[in-house]
Design an enzyme around this catalytic site. Structure first.
Site: not given
Ligand code: ADP
Length: 395
Positions: A14, A173, A201-203, A277, A325, A327, A377
Site C-alpha cells: 500500500k 497499531h 482501534h476496532l478494525g 456488517r 469503531g 462505523n 496512519e
Molecule cells: P483493517 O484492520 O484490515 O485495517 P479496517 O479498519 O478497515 O480493518 O476494518 C474492517 C472491518 O470494519 C470490517 O471487517 C468490518 O467488520 C468493519 N466495518 C467496515 N465498515 C463497516 C460498517 N459500515 N459497519 C460496520 N462495520 C464495518
C-alpha cells in the site's frame, strides 16, 4: 515536501503520496495478490483536482515488480519516503532515519514479527534502489507503546524469558492510537499532554490503549497482535493452557493451532463470519451465534474500558476508530451500555448518525467525552517522517 508512504505486507503493497506543505494526498493505491497468478494494482491520482483511477490486473510475481509498477504511475517528484515497520522491539522508541544499522536492527527483530518485518525490509530496500539519495524513515507500530512500564509489559513468566527471548508486551497499531489521541486532544482544545484517553482501534484487528497525558500506559495487544479483545478472525486473550490441551486432544500440530487462533477464531470462530456488517445482517434474522458473537465482542471491549479506566484513574475521553469503531453504532452502544456508573453516557441519536468526520457521541450528562475519530496512519507516518528529517529532507 512530497513524502511517499510505503506499507509492505506479505502479499500486498500500500502506498500514499502526500504533499506535506498542505497535507494533501497527491496519489495512492494498493497492489494486492503479489506472487499469485493474477495481481491487482489500483492507483488513484488526485493531483489534477479530481480522482483519476488506474487499475491493472496482471501477474505481479514479487514486491520488486509491484514497486516498479507503482513508481511508473507516480508522476510527481518524491522528496522522502516513510515506511511503516511493524516490529521495532525495544531498539526503537521513535521514528528513525534509515541507515545500514537501522536495517540490521529491524532484521534482528524478524523473529518477533516473521510475517511482517521481512516484507517491510524488502520495501525499504526497493525504495532505496528506486529513489536513490532520498531520505528514508521507519515509523514502527510499536513506537508509541514504548512508554508502557515494566509492570504492564512483562508477562509473569520466568524473568529470563524476557532477557533471553525478548518475551514481553510490545503492542501494535501504535501509529493509529497516536494519531487519534493527538487529533482528539486537538479537537478538545488541549495538548496531548493534558488529557487521559482510552483509544479503541476496532478494525479487522482490534487493540485498545490507555493513554495518560499523551503517553501509552498499557495496550491490549501483546507480544504479538493475537492478544487482547477478540477480533475478526483472531482469538484475543485465552487461557494459555488451551494451547497444550488442543495439541494433546485434537492431534493438531502447533502450526495448525496457530492457524486456527489467527484465522478461524474471533467473530468468525463463533458465528462463521468476520465482517460485522454481515454479522449484524445475520443477527437481525435471529441467528443465535451471530447475536452471541456481537455480545461477546462488546463485552470484551467493555471489560478493557473498565480495566483501563482503573489504570488511568481519571479519564477525559474514549476514542473509537478504524472500520468497526468508526462505523458500527451497534458495537459502540453495546460496549458502552451500563457504564453510567463510570460517567459514560452516549447520545443514541449522535451515535446512530453516520459521518466521515470526527465527532462526539456522548450525552449532555456524560462526565467522559466519547469521540469517533477516523484514523489516518499514513498521514501520521508522513508527519513523523517530516519531523525526523527536520526542515531539510535532502540533507
Ligand atoms: P483493517 O484492520 O484490515 O485495517 P479496517 O479498519 O478497515 O480493518 O476494518 C474492517 C472491518 O470494519 C470490517 O471487517 C468490518 O467488520 C468493519 N466495518 C467496515 N465498515 C463497516 C460498517 N459500515 N459497519 C460496520 N462495520 C464495518
Amino acid at each position: 515536501m512530497n513524502v511517499l508512504i510505503i506499507n509492505t505486507g506479505s502479499s500486498s503493497l500500500k502506498y500514499q503520496l502526500f504533499n506535506m506543505d498542505n497535507q494533501s494526498v497527491l496519489a495512492g493505491g494498493v497492489v494486492e495478490r503479489i506472487g499469485e497468478t493474477q495481481g491487482i494494482l489500483t492507483h488513484k491520482d488526485f493531483s489534477m483536482g479530481k480522482e483519476q483511477k488506474t487499475k491493472k490486473t496482471q501477474p505481479i510475481p514479487n514486491h520488486k515488480e509491484a514497486m516498479l509498477l507503482v513508481a511508473d504511475l507516480i508522476t510527481q517528484e518524491i522528496d522522502a519516503v516513510g515506511h511503516r515497520v511493524v516490529q521495532g522491539g525495544e531498539a526503537f522508541k521513535a521514528a528513525t532515519r534509515i541507515n545500514e544499522a537501522v536495517k540490521n536492527a529491524i532484521q534482528a527483530n524478524n523473529p518477533l514479527a516473521p510475517l511482517h518485518n521481512p516484507p517491510n525490509l524488502i520495501g525499504i530496500q526497493l525504495a532505496e534502489d528506486l529513489f536513490p539519495g532520498k531520505p528514508q524513515v521507519a515509523v514502527f507500530d510499536t513506537n508509541f507503546h514504548q512508554t508502557i512500564p515494566p509492570k504492564a509489559f512483562l508477562y509473569a513468566l520466568p524473568y529470563e524469558y524476557y532477557t533471553d527471548y525478548k518475551i514481553r508486551k510490545y503492542g501494535f497499531h501504535g501509529t493509529s492510537h497516536k494519531y487519534v489521541a493527538n487529533k482528539t486532544a486537538q479537537l478538545m482544545g488541549k495538548n496531548p499532554g493534558e488529557v487521559n484517553l482510552i483509544t479503541l482501534h476496532l478494525g479487522n484487528g482490534c487493540s485498545i490503549c490507555a493513554i495518560k497525558q499523551g503517553e501509552c500506559q498499557d495496550t491490549s495487544m501483546g507480544m504479538t497482535p493475537l492478544a487482547g479483545v477478540m477480533m475478526g478472525t483472531r482469538s484475543g486473550d485465552l487461557d494459555p493452557a488451551i494451547f497444550g490441551y488442543l495439541m494433546d486432544n485434537t492431534g493438531m500440530t502447533q502450526m495448525e493451532i496457530d492457524e486456527v487462533l489467527n484465522k478461524k477464531s474471533g467473530l468468525a470462530g463463533i458465528c462463521g463470519l468476520n465482517d460485522l456488517r454481515d454479522i449484524h445482517a445475520r443477527a437481525s434474522q435471529g441467528d443465535k451465534l451471530a447475536i452471541l458473537a456481537v455480545e461477546m465482542f462488546a463485552y470484551q471491549i467493555k471489560k478493557y474500558i473498565g480495566a483501563y479506566a482503573a489504570v488511568l484513574g481519571h479519564v477525559d475521553g474514549l476514542v473509537f476508530t478504524a472500520g468497526v469503531g468508526e462505523n458500527d453504532e451497534i458495537v459502540r452502544a453495546k460496549a458502552l451500555a451500563g457504564l453510567s456508573v463510570f460517567g459514560i453516557e452516549i447520545d443514541p441519536d449522535k451515535n446512530n448518525k453516520r459521518s466521515p468526520d470526527p465527532r462526539t457521541i456522548h450525552g449532555s450528562n456524560s462526565r467522559i467525552q466519547v469521540w469517533v475519530v477516523p484514523t489516518n496512519e499514513e498521514l501520521q507516518i508522513a508527519t513523523e517522517t517530516c519531523q525526523v528529517l527536520g526542515s531539510n529532507p535532502t540533507s
